[in-house]
Design an enzyme around this catalytic site. Structure first.
Site, short mmCIF file in Angstrom:
data_model
loop_
_atom_site.label_atom_id
_atom_site.label_comp_id
_atom_site.label_asym_id
_atom_site.label_seq_id
_atom_site.Cartn_x
_atom_site.Cartn_y
_atom_site.Cartn_z
N CYS A 1 0.82 -1.21 0.00
CA CYS A 1 0.00 0.00 0.00
C CYS A 1 0.86 1.26 0.00
O CYS A 1 1.72 1.43 0.88
CB CYS A 1 -0.90 -0.02 1.23
SG CYS A 1 -1.79 1.52 1.52
N TRP B 1 -7.52 -7.39 5.33
CA TRP B 1 -6.10 -7.53 5.63
C TRP B 1 -5.91 -8.56 6.73
O TRP B 1 -6.56 -8.50 7.78
CB TRP B 1 -5.49 -6.20 6.08
CG TRP B 1 -5.49 -5.12 5.06
CD1 TRP B 1 -6.27 -3.99 5.05
CD2 TRP B 1 -4.65 -5.03 3.90
NE1 TRP B 1 -5.97 -3.21 3.96
CE2 TRP B 1 -4.98 -3.82 3.24
CE3 TRP B 1 -3.65 -5.85 3.37
CZ2 TRP B 1 -4.35 -3.42 2.07
CZ3 TRP B 1 -3.02 -5.45 2.20
CH2 TRP B 1 -3.36 -4.26 1.56
N ARG C 1 -14.58 0.55 5.21
CA ARG C 1 -13.54 -0.34 4.69
C ARG C 1 -12.32 -0.28 5.62
O ARG C 1 -11.88 0.81 6.00
CB ARG C 1 -13.17 0.09 3.27
CG ARG C 1 -12.12 -0.77 2.61
CD ARG C 1 -12.13 -0.57 1.09
NE ARG C 1 -11.97 0.80 0.69
CZ ARG C 1 -10.80 1.41 0.44
NH1 ARG C 1 -9.67 0.73 0.59
NH2 ARG C 1 -10.76 2.67 0.06
N VAL C 2 -11.81 -1.43 5.98
CA VAL C 2 -10.64 -1.53 6.86
C VAL C 2 -9.38 -1.25 6.04
O VAL C 2 -9.12 -1.92 5.04
CB VAL C 2 -10.57 -2.92 7.51
CG1 VAL C 2 -9.26 -3.10 8.28
CG2 VAL C 2 -11.77 -3.12 8.43
N THR C 3 -8.62 -0.26 6.48
CA THR C 3 -7.47 0.19 5.69
C THR C 3 -6.20 0.21 6.54
O THR C 3 -6.24 0.18 7.77
CB THR C 3 -7.71 1.60 5.13
OG1 THR C 3 -7.89 2.53 6.21
CG2 THR C 3 -8.94 1.63 4.23
N VAL C 4 -5.07 0.26 5.85
CA VAL C 4 -3.77 0.48 6.46
C VAL C 4 -3.27 1.84 5.98
O VAL C 4 -3.66 2.29 4.90
CB VAL C 4 -2.76 -0.62 6.05
CG1 VAL C 4 -3.06 -1.92 6.76
CG2 VAL C 4 -2.73 -0.83 4.53
N TYR D 1 -5.81 5.82 -8.50
CA TYR D 1 -6.95 5.02 -8.03
C TYR D 1 -8.24 5.49 -8.69
O TYR D 1 -9.12 4.67 -9.01
CB TYR D 1 -7.07 5.12 -6.50
CG TYR D 1 -6.03 4.32 -5.78
CD1 TYR D 1 -6.24 2.98 -5.48
CD2 TYR D 1 -4.82 4.88 -5.40
CE1 TYR D 1 -5.28 2.22 -4.81
CE2 TYR D 1 -3.85 4.14 -4.74
CZ TYR D 1 -4.09 2.81 -4.45
OH TYR D 1 -3.13 2.07 -3.81
#
Length: 308
Positions: A46, A79, A112-115, A177
């Protein structure tokens, strides 16, 4: 079909969700700066997380803030923490999935689960999941704990530094993106043309200066680097940003090589993670999940930027 339906407009534009956790590391607050208290969860695939990895390394915070890399393959569970080449299980909380950290911090979170994620080991919750905030905190709040005195946000360059960083975010960092996740032709073309107009402008800017603001490397440089280093491998083909490669821009390409060859940077990069994540995870864009064997990229070639 949209890769992230909840972040897609009726016009086919990708509209990125806002970061949900924006607490701050500060003396006297609930999250004071302290060695060994915080942990950084990242993906090397990422670009957003990659910037926090770079800043942590540049500041010499590796013994102050721990770090765990997730599996680059993100499936329907999101993730994941798995042992493998360049990634591992979670040594802090024993989470199997990063979504567990989000659920513990906010049981009502439904985004949304993000880093990246900056985790407070003492309070056992997410402090922040904004790479912009985390980089600034590493530079300032954690400054007294850092081994190296590197100023990535010099006051004398403001507000020009912030303006350029934001412009590059909109057209380049997030622009790739917006092109790649567009679901209508017009939305894709708008994003792609804006992207290459911005790259063309930077090619001119970098003809007369080694870095974006002369001889100093600042946060805006690393922000741009994280997109450029992924461009020819994934954005050019996978996201259809194919008017030109970065290798086709003499100044931008030399600038990319110059930044990559700075001390410690190669160790923060993992091209295998990058390619496997994008080509395997984005199955609405690449339903076969075939990961290309190319392109052949050599970031160690001489760049000649020292003479500027």
């Amino acid at each position: 079909m949209a890769q992230f339906p909840d972040e897609q407009s009726d016009d086919g534009d990708f509209e990125r969700q806002e970061d949900a956790f924006r607490a701050w590391i500060s003396s006297g607050g609930p999250h004071p700066p302290a060695a060994g208290r915080y942990h950084l969860y990242v993906s090397l695939a990422c670009p957003w997380a990659s910037r926090t990895v770079i800043v942590r390394m540049l500041k010499g915070l590796d013994e102050v803030v721990g770090m765990t890399v997730v599996d680059p393959i993100r499936d329907e569970n999101g993730w994941a923490f798995r042992d493998g080449p360049g990634h591992s299980s979670d040594p802090v909380e024993g989470f199997k999935f990063l979504s567990e950290a989000y659920a513990r911090s906010d049981p009502d979170f439904d985004g949304r689960v993000t880093v990246p994620v900056l985790w407070d080991e003492q309070l056992r919750r997410i402090v922040n999941n904004s790479e912009d905030d985390i980089c600034r905190m590493f530079d300032s709040a954690f400054g007294p704990l850092a081994r190296r005195n590197v100023d990535l946000f010099p006051a004398d360059l403001e507000p020009a530094h912030s303006r350029l960083a934001q412009a590059n975010y909109e057209t380049i960092n997030n622009g790739v993106y917006r092109a790649g996740f567009a679901t209508k032709q017009a939305a894709y073309e708008r994003a792609c043309h804006a992207l290459f107009t911005a790259l063309d402008d930077l090619e001119v800017r970098l003809a007369s200066r080694r870095y974006l603001f002369g001889q100093r490397i600042v946060e805006a440089d690393w922000r741009l680097f994280c997109t450029l280093v992924r461009f020819d491998a994934v954005y050019h083909g996978h996201f259809k940003c194919n008017l030109r490669r970065i290798a086709d821009y003499p100044n931008l390409h030399g600038y990319l090589l110059d930044l990559y060859q700075q001390p410690g940077i190669p160790a923060t990069m993992n091209l295998d993670h990058i390619k496997r994540h994008y080509y395997f995870t984005h199955d609405d864009i690449n339903p076969t999940r075939i990961v290309p064997i190319g392109p052949l990229l050599d970031f160690t070639k001489p760049h000649g930027r020292e003479r500027l």
